[in-house]
Design a protein around this motif. Structure first.
Motif, PDB file in Angstrom:
ATOM      1  N   VAL A  59      24.643   1.394 -23.876  1.00 49.69           N
ATOM      2  CA  VAL A  59      24.643  -0.165 -24.717  1.00 49.69           C
ATOM      3  C   VAL A  59      24.696  -0.683 -23.001  1.00 49.69           C
ATOM      4  N   GLY A  60      23.952  -1.728 -22.615  1.00 49.65           N
ATOM      5  CA  GLY A  60      23.979  -2.354 -21.844  1.00 49.65           C
ATOM      6  C   GLY A  60      24.764  -3.748 -22.282  1.00 49.65           C
ATOM      7  N   ILE A  61      25.249  -4.423 -20.563  1.00 50.39           N
ATOM      8  CA  ILE A  61      25.882  -5.444 -20.612  1.00 50.39           C
ATOM      9  C   ILE A  61      25.742  -6.268 -19.495  1.00 50.39           C
ATOM     10  N   VAL A  62      24.849  -6.787 -19.473  1.00 49.64           N
ATOM     11  CA  VAL A  62      23.977  -8.084 -18.571  1.00 49.64           C
ATOM     12  C   VAL A  62      24.278 -10.077 -19.142  1.00 49.64           C
ATOM     13  N   PRO A  63      24.414 -10.255 -18.031  1.00 50.85           N
ATOM     14  CA  PRO A  63      24.096 -12.059 -17.983  1.00 50.85           C
ATOM     15  C   PRO A  63      22.739 -12.625 -18.732  1.00 50.85           C
ATOM     16  N   VAL A  64      23.862 -13.285 -19.653  1.00 49.20           N
ATOM     17  CA  VAL A  64      22.067 -14.109 -20.430  1.00 49.20           C
ATOM     18  C   VAL A  64      21.110 -14.707 -19.780  1.00 49.20           C
ATOM     19  N   THR A  65      21.128 -14.808 -18.184  1.00 48.28           N
ATOM     20  CA  THR A  65      20.548 -15.027 -17.605  1.00 48.28           C
ATOM     21  C   THR A  65      19.010 -14.498 -16.879  1.00 48.28           C
ATOM     22  N   SER A  66      19.601 -13.034 -17.101  1.00 50.86           N
ATOM     23  CA  SER A  66      18.757 -11.649 -16.417  1.00 50.86           C
ATOM     24  C   SER A  66      18.581 -10.744 -17.011  1.00 50.86           C
ATOM     25  N   HIS A  67      17.151 -10.140 -17.267  1.00 45.83           N
ATOM     26  CA  HIS A  67      16.885  -9.289 -18.212  1.00 45.83           C
ATOM     27  C   HIS A  67      17.320  -7.911 -17.440  1.00 45.83           C
ATOM     28  N   LEU A  68      17.813  -7.468 -18.947  1.00 48.01           N
ATOM     29  CA  LEU A  68      17.863  -5.459 -17.930  1.00 48.01           C
ATOM     30  C   LEU A  68      16.943  -4.908 -17.980  1.00 48.01           C
ATOM     31  N   GLU A  69      16.974  -4.651 -16.668  1.00 50.90           N
ATOM     32  CA  GLU A  69      16.613  -3.401 -16.471  1.00 50.90           C
ATOM     33  C   GLU A  69      15.855  -1.569 -16.378  1.00 50.90           C
ATOM     34  N   LEU A  70      15.333  -1.554 -17.124  1.00 49.98           N
ATOM     35  CA  LEU A  70      15.784  -0.450 -17.957  1.00 49.98           C
ATOM     36  C   LEU A  70      15.694   0.831 -17.241  1.00 49.98           C
ATOM     37  N   LYS A  71      15.085   1.370 -15.806  1.00 48.08           N
ATOM     38  CA  LYS A  71      14.997   1.978 -14.777  1.00 48.08           C
ATOM     39  C   LYS A  71      16.202   1.832 -14.246  1.00 48.08           C
ATOM     40  N   GLN A  72      17.042   1.222 -13.934  1.00 47.38           N
ATOM     41  CA  GLN A  72      18.514   0.972 -13.552  1.00 47.38           C
ATOM     42  C   GLN A  72      19.447   1.514 -14.661  1.00 47.38           C
ATOM     43  N   ILE A  73      19.477   1.304 -16.441  1.00 48.45           N
ATOM     44  CA  ILE A  73      20.398   1.727 -16.939  1.00 48.45           C
ATOM     45  C   ILE A  73      20.302   3.300 -17.147  1.00 48.45           C
ATOM     46  N   ALA A  74      18.856   3.003 -17.178  1.00 49.15           N
ATOM     47  CA  ALA A  74      18.473   4.924 -17.575  1.00 49.15           C
ATOM     48  C   ALA A  74      19.323   5.538 -15.776  1.00 49.15           C
TER      49      ALA A  74
END
Length: 158
Positions: A59-74
């Protein structure tokens, strides 16, 4: 009562519920929540489920004003790559419908990562387990309840 609310109650943390009339035509559930609740969009966080290395959900929890960076969560999870999980896997594993996925009270506890911008807030809002219902709580309580850790996960949408 949703499993998310039951989880917060059982833990004895301070929280507030906020309900609003969900518009099925809303383009963004999170931005709709911020607008209808009259709070800053940077305080409302979305819960996204990813697949790590093609096998493990997280699970990644990020602000709705943002985009989840897949490289960063990996990277935060110690994985080589991440991809958005299939909607049916998200619903089956969490027990929630898309647009109402809460990081709390999921059917199966998944490794959870919270964007570090949350630590700058006194409280934040996440889904309480259904569309049109948000739970407001402290970032530290969120992390404790979902056994999450903070990491740089997001880039702001333009």
């Amino acid at each position: 009562m949703t499993p998310a609310i039951n989880s917060a109650k059982h833990a004895g943390i301070a929280f507030q519920l906020h309900e609003y009339e969900h518009d099925a035509a809303a383009h963004s559930y999170g931005l709709e929540a911020a607008e209808k609740l009259g709070v800053a969009a940077k305080q409302v966080f979305k819960t996204l489920v990813v697949t790590l290395d093609g096998k493990q959900l997280a699970v990644g929890i990020v602000p709705v004003t943002s985009h989840l960076e897949l490289k960063q969560i990996a990277k935060a999870a110690g994985a080589k790559k991440a991809a958005m999980a299939a909607p049916e896997d998200v619903e089956r594993t969490t027990g929630y419908v898309l647009g109402g996925v809460s990081p709390l009270g999921q059917k199966k506890r998944l490794p959870t990562y919270i964007d570090d911008s949350a630590q700058m807030l006194s409280t934040l809002y996440v889904s309480a387990g259904r569309r049109g219902l948000e739970i407001e709580l402290s970032p530290s309580d969120l992390a404790m309840l979902c056994q999450g850790c903070f990491a740089a996960l997001a880039t702001t949408l333009s």
